[in-house]
Design a protein around this motif. Structure first.
Motif, PDB file in Angstrom:
ATOM      1  N   GLU A  99       0.988  -1.245  -0.041  1.00  0.00           N
ATOM      2  CA  GLU A  99      -0.062   0.005   0.053  1.00  0.00           C
ATOM      3  C   GLU A  99       0.680   1.162   0.106  1.00  0.00           C
ATOM      4  OE1 GLU A  99      -2.435  -0.754   3.431  1.00  0.00           O
ATOM      5  OE2 GLU A  99      -3.986  -1.949   2.287  1.00  0.00           O
ATOM      6  N   ARG A 100       1.987   1.347   0.877  1.00  0.00           N
ATOM      7  CA  ARG A 100       2.793   2.281   0.736  1.00  0.00           C
ATOM      8  C   ARG A 100       3.279   2.781  -0.512  1.00  0.00           C
ATOM      9  NH1 ARG A 100       4.530   0.313   6.006  1.00  0.00           N
ATOM     10  NH2 ARG A 100       6.277  -0.438   4.935  1.00  0.00           N
ATOM     11  N   THR A 101       3.841   1.523  -1.194  1.00  0.00           N
ATOM     12  CA  THR A 101       4.416   1.796  -2.408  1.00  0.00           C
ATOM     13  C   THR A 101       3.404   1.805  -3.830  1.00  0.00           C
ATOM     14  OG1 THR A 101       4.879  -0.351  -2.608  1.00  0.00           O
ATOM     15  CG2 THR A 101       6.714   0.847  -1.735  1.00  0.00           C
ATOM     16  N   ASN A 102       2.325   1.634  -3.378  1.00  0.00           N
ATOM     17  CA  ASN A 102       1.194   1.424  -4.619  1.00  0.00           C
ATOM     18  C   ASN A 102       1.606   0.361  -5.491  1.00  0.00           C
ATOM     19  OD1 ASN A 102      -0.930   1.751  -6.140  1.00  0.00           O
ATOM     20  ND2 ASN A 102      -0.182   3.131  -7.567  1.00  0.00           N
TER      21      ASN A 102
ATOM     22  N   GLY B 263      -3.003  -2.275  -7.098  1.00  0.00           N
ATOM     23  CA  GLY B 263      -1.868  -1.885  -6.414  1.00  0.00           C
ATOM     24  C   GLY B 263      -2.094  -1.752  -5.072  1.00  0.00           C
ATOM     25  N   GLY B 264      -1.388  -2.094  -4.237  1.00  0.00           N
ATOM     26  CA  GLY B 264      -1.587  -2.438  -2.904  1.00  0.00           C
ATOM     27  C   GLY B 264      -2.115  -3.634  -2.304  1.00  0.00           C
ATOM     28  N   GLY B 265      -2.198  -4.775  -3.372  1.00  0.00           N
ATOM     29  CA  GLY B 265      -2.862  -5.923  -3.228  1.00  0.00           C
ATOM     30  C   GLY B 265      -1.886  -7.081  -3.190  1.00  0.00           C
ATOM     31  N   LEU B 266      -2.237  -8.442  -2.719  1.00  0.00           N
ATOM     32  CA  LEU B 266      -1.547  -9.520  -2.966  1.00  0.00           C
ATOM     33  C   LEU B 266      -1.971 -10.463  -3.732  1.00  0.00           C
ATOM     34  CD1 LEU B 266      -1.177 -10.090   1.235  1.00  0.00           C
ATOM     35  CD2 LEU B 266       0.262  -8.895  -0.274  1.00  0.00           C
ATOM     36  N   LEU B 267      -1.071 -11.269  -4.376  1.00  0.00           N
ATOM     37  CA  LEU B 267      -1.315 -12.551  -5.148  1.00  0.00           C
ATOM     38  C   LEU B 267      -0.801 -13.485  -4.284  1.00  0.00           C
ATOM     39  CD1 LEU B 267      -1.995 -14.015  -7.786  1.00  0.00           C
ATOM     40  CD2 LEU B 267       0.216 -13.603  -8.613  1.00  0.00           C
TER      41      LEU B 267
ATOM     42  N   ALA C 208       5.837   6.236  -5.100  1.00  0.00           N
ATOM     43  CA  ALA C 208       4.544   6.882  -4.726  1.00  0.00           C
ATOM     44  C   ALA C 208       4.012   7.598  -6.072  1.00  0.00           C
ATOM     45  CB  ALA C 208       4.630   7.694  -3.658  1.00  0.00           C
ATOM     46  N   ARG C 209       2.644   7.554  -6.270  1.00  0.00           N
ATOM     47  CA  ARG C 209       2.132   8.181  -7.415  1.00  0.00           C
ATOM     48  C   ARG C 209       2.238   9.731  -7.131  1.00  0.00           C
ATOM     49  NH1 ARG C 209      -0.420   6.748 -11.376  1.00  0.00           N
ATOM     50  NH2 ARG C 209      -0.740   4.495 -10.556  1.00  0.00           N
ATOM     51  N   PRO C 210       2.549  10.592  -8.265  1.00  0.00           N
ATOM     52  CA  PRO C 210       2.910  12.076  -8.090  1.00  0.00           C
ATOM     53  C   PRO C 210       1.259  12.350  -8.026  1.00  0.00           C
ATOM     54  CG  PRO C 210       3.945  11.235 -10.144  1.00  0.00           C
ATOM     55  CD  PRO C 210       3.113   9.970  -9.511  1.00  0.00           C
ATOM     56  N   THR C 211       1.212  13.551  -7.186  1.00  0.00           N
ATOM     57  CA  THR C 211       0.039  14.055  -6.803  1.00  0.00           C
ATOM     58  C   THR C 211      -0.581  15.250  -7.766  1.00  0.00           C
ATOM     59  OG1 THR C 211       1.058  15.544  -5.389  1.00  0.00           O
ATOM     60  CG2 THR C 211       0.332  13.560  -4.375  1.00  0.00           C
ATOM     61  N   THR C 212       0.096  15.329  -8.664  1.00  0.00           N
ATOM     62  CA  THR C 212      -0.410  16.624  -9.647  1.00  0.00           C
ATOM     63  C   THR C 212      -1.045  15.925 -10.636  1.00  0.00           C
ATOM     64  OG1 THR C 212       1.509  15.854 -11.063  1.00  0.00           O
ATOM     65  CG2 THR C 212       1.872  17.818  -9.434  1.00  0.00           C
TER      66      THR C 212
ATOM     67  N   TYR D   3      -1.084   0.222 -10.270  1.00  0.00           N
ATOM     68  CA  TYR D   3      -0.197  -0.101  -9.290  1.00  0.00           C
ATOM     69  C   TYR D   3       1.250   0.787  -9.847  1.00  0.00           C
ATOM     70  CZ  TYR D   3      -0.229  -3.661 -13.120  1.00  0.00           C
ATOM     71  OH  TYR D   3      -0.164  -4.182 -14.175  1.00  0.00           O
ATOM     72  N   ALA D   4       2.269   0.921  -9.093  1.00  0.00           N
ATOM     73  CA  ALA D   4       3.471   1.852  -9.481  1.00  0.00           C
ATOM     74  C   ALA D   4       4.323   1.447 -10.764  1.00  0.00           C
ATOM     75  CB  ALA D   4       4.279   1.869  -8.500  1.00  0.00           C
TER      76      ALA D   4
END
Length: 802
Positions: free
Chosen positions: A14-17, A101-105, A198-202, A417-418
């Motif tokens: 989740e932190r890294t997307n 993104g933030g999920g588990l396989l 982390a995804r850009p916020t712009t 996801y990232a």
């Protein structure tokens, strides 16, 4: 222990997307219990969890591996893939694509040390007769295990016997259903440094020249999506086509949905199609969100998930794709779905068409959308479909050579996801989704004299990632359907082998070969009675469908795929590779064979290589959209006998089939298939029939008086290739009429296929039906000269003297 590991992985993801992969290796029942622990530890909602398994024991709805396509168009927080009973590489590709993104396989596997040596139900599908399950190898899974143990972002928990860890110490994790779960953490799956992606916020800005409302662009998450939506604005203008290409998870379907909403809000009728409605669900979801501001009415049925047992494993959601899914906009605008077979007829004359997952549709259907006023094709570049993709291989030229103004947009930045997601790169490596041929610069200038023939031994492919990538990449790039399952077959199937041409250490051409036939009497008898036998395509066809009980006795080699590097096509490398294959196997087989979606070019290629037609399917292939041709090249007397009897049967079938099941087959495909059939046709017409033919060719007669005689002569003209070929693929020692291609097409369309004069004249470009009839008479003149009896020639001369 497993709960804590899962929670840590989830927090990091989740932190890294990004996504993380957790392997639960060991006993299946304990793996199921541990999977429930994982789901509870990450506090995943039931609707955000998907289970792909053939077995029981889960407290969630599940689908089997064949039904794993159901999860492909969705996004999930946790996806569990049970690999114990039947591990299907295609299912792995599909499930990876469903994890957000933030999920588990989560993979449930046997012990990783033991897994490559175990055989499951998928392996049974590779054990084609006369081979047995013991002949199937475990190279694909050995490679898979290696990637699990070395790739970033993969955690491995080994589940030991009850109450005992793998290192002999007692250790209890959580309890599920009263059963203690004991595990050893082999890898923790952490990736450092975390939060790097982390995804850009712009928010991407709306283009200055945009015509869609600002709200449409504010819904875009990346600059790539903005560019895609901006390109899709052109669908408001007739004559426009847009191609959106991306890897999975880049937001192309969302962009298409936003554009569909904007077009509909402006009054357009937008038709959306995809292999199934589930594939297009994201298009409708985004269109529905966007249209909410203009009070759109959703008149379609709500999409629903469903459980599938192992018995229903092969079921698809075709029923769902046939439902009416419709978004109305006040006024005349709407967004509606239709299945491809319906959509290709452009029902109710839509203003624009959006084709999602275009790569998964037959070329024949894709061609139908070229009649739309405006059209967008959205296609996955590297997905589980793998598929050198009919869209890329065959259809793209149709689009570019048409009348559309074509805009191309590629989306690279992931949405869900990232960009550096380790699970995406793991899947691409493991399933060879990113396999590529050698770069053109590395093979530029290569000639047929520069190459060396070599065997692609599976153990060498396993040990050399570059060799494997270039060889498999050629197969992917050159064929419309290459899947992860094919990688497993290449490495493990005992009936398959691969050969290549290389320059230095670069692969420039590759052939995938299948050993067929040589089957025992009891198997041949069962085939004759209708039992399907895997991996023996040509013997099975000739035995069960064409009713030849002895067809599976001779030994054959079938070319499953053949591919030449795109930078070196037209230099004779394919022909050289086939010649080497023929030389290598000529002493151990009685015939060679091939089956393919018939096109004039491919029929010429295989004819030049010495192959002859024995079958043309009555229906179109679902993948290629073409009728499939089967051709044989005999090497030994048994192969010659096989060819002779099936070529004669093909000749006899076509006399009737061309005016029935093959009435709509392309004229040039018919020409090519018949020209490569080594069976002569009798021209022993009755005296009356000859008089009718001569009168229609040289005098006042008409074709309609004796169509049977014309048909026999037309078939004799098109069939009977028994001699060696010149470099154009034409037999050089057969006395045949000298007809131009246009005249042969006329014989096919009117005489053999029995089509109406008006449609034949229009298709072949004659100014009138009268001109078309006159051309047919002219076409029969050299036929009369070639085959005519003395009486017929005398009648010809009599007309000439008048």
């Amino acid at each position: 222990m497993i709960r804590a590991l899962a929670a840590d992985l989830k927090r990091e993801a989740e932190r890294t997307n990004e996504r993380r992969l957790l392997v639960l290796a060991g006993d299946r029942d304990r793996g199921v219990n541990a999977a429930h622990d994982v789901i509870e530890a990450v506090d995943a909602a039931d609707e955000s969890v998907s289970i792909v398994s053939t077995g029981e024991g889960f407290r969630f709805d599940r689908v089997g591996p064949r039904g794993s396509g159901d999860v492909l168009g969705s996004t999930r927080e946790v996806v569990v893939l049970d690999c114990h009973d039947r591990f299907v590489p295609n299912a792995l590709g599909r499930t990876v694509g469903a994890v957000d993104g933030g999920g588990l396989l989560v993979l449930l596997t046997p012990s990783l040390d033991e897994w490559p040596d175990r055989r499951d139900r998928f392996d049974e599908s590779l054990a084609v007769p006369p081979f047995t399950l013991g002949d199937v190898t475990g190279r694909f899974r050995r490679r898979l295990v290696d990637t699990l143990r070395t790739h970033p972002g993969v955690a491995i928990a080994s589940l030991a016997a009850e109450g005992v860890s793998e290192h002999g110490a007692s250790g209890t994790g959580s309890e599920t259903n009263g059963e203690p779960s004991t595990a050893t953490i082999e890898r923790d799956g952490h990736v450092e440094p975390i939060s790097r992606n982390a995804r850009p916020t712009t928010t991407p800005s709306r283009p200055a020249t945009a015509t869609f409302p600002p709200a449409v662009y504010s819904a875009c998450l990346t600059a790539d999506q903005v560019r895609a939506v901006h390109a899709l604005e052109s669908l408001a203008t007739p004559g426009s086509a847009v191609v959106l290409e991306s890897d999975r998870g880049r937001g192309k379907s969302s962009a298409a949905g936003l554009a569909a909403a904007a077009l509909a809000a402006d009054g357009a009728d937008v038709l959306v199609t995809a292999p199934t409605y589930r594939n297009a669900a994201e298009v409708f979801a985004r269109a529905r969100e966007c249209l909410g501001t203009v009070d759109a009415v959703d008149a379609g049925d709500e999409d629903h998930d469903h459980a599938a047992s192992d018995d229903a494993d092969a079921a698809s959601d075709d029923a769902a794709s046939d439902d009416s899914h419709l978004l109305h906009v006040p006024g005349s605008g709407r967004v509606r779905f239709a299945p491809p077979a319906v959509a290709t007829d452009l029902p109710d004359d839509p203003d624009a068409v959006i084709v999602d997952e275009a790569a998964a549709l037959p070329v024949r259907l894709l061609d139908g959308f070229l009649a739309a006023p405006a059209v967008a094709f959205c296609t996955t570049v590297h997905g589980y479909e793998g598929a050198g993709r009919g869209f890329s291989v065959r259809f793209r030229d149709h689009l570019l050579n048409g009348e559309f103004s074509v805009r191309d947009v590629r989306l690279d930045e992931p949405i869900r996801y990232a960009p550096d997601d380790p699970v995406e790169s793991w899947a691409a490596r493991t399933l060879a989704l990113d396999a590529r041929p050698a770069v053109p610069e590395a093979v530029a200038g290569t000639t047929v004299d520069d190459v060396r023939y070599r065997t692609l031994d599976p153990d060498e492919l396993l040990a050399d990632e570059t060799l494997l990538g270039e060889a498999f990449g050629l197969l992917v790039a050159a064929h419309y359907r290459t899947e992860p399952n094919d990688l497993a077959r290449l490495l493990d199937a005992p009936n398959l082998s691969a050969r290549a041409l290389v320059t230095g250490d670069r692969v420039v051409a590759v052939a995938l070969l299948a050993r067929e036939g040589g089957l025992p009497a009891e198997t041949r008898s069962a085939m004759y009675e209708g039992q399907r036998v895997r991996g023996n395509m040509v013997p099975d066809l000739l035995t069960s469908q064409l009713r030849d009980e002895h067809a599976a006795e001779p030994r054959g080699i079938r070319t499953v795929r053949i591919a030449t590097h795109h930078a070196l096509r037209g230099r004779g490398l394919g022909s050289r590779l086939l010649a080497e294959v023929h030389d290598e196997f000529a002493d151990v087989v009685e015939y060679f064979s091939v089956g393919f979606g018939a096109t004039p070019r491919l029929l010429r290629f295989w004819r030049r290589a010495g192959y002859r037609t024995v079958h043309l399917s009555t229906t179109r292939n679902d993948a290629s959209g073409e009728h499939s041709a089967v051709m044989l090249r005999p090497e030994e007397p048994a192969g010659v006998d096989l060819l002779d009897r099936h070529a004669a049967a093909f000749r006899d079938r076509e006399r009737d089939a061309l005016s029935d099941a093959h009435r709509d087959v392309d004229a040039d495909v018919v020409r090519g298939a018949l020209a490569a059939c080594p069976a002569s046709v009798s021209t022993d017409l009755t005296a009356a029939a000859w008089r009718s033919v001569v009168a229609a060719s040289f005098g006042p007669g008409t074709y309609e008086v004796a169509p049977g005689g014309f048909r026999d002569l037309a078939l004799a003209t098109m069939v009977g290739d028994t001699g060696p070929n010149d470099e154009e693929g034409v037999s050089v020692d057969r006395a045949t009429p000298d007809l131009a291609p246009q005249a042969e097409r006329l014989l096919v369309r009117k005489v053999l296929q029995g089509r109406p004069w008006e449609s034949v004249a229009e298709e072949l470009g004659y100014v009138s039906t009268t001109a078309c009839k006159r051309a047919l008479g002219d076409a029969f003149r050299p036929i009369v000269d070639c085959y005519g009896t003395d009486a017929a020639l005398a009648e010809r001369d009599r007309f000439a003297e008048q």
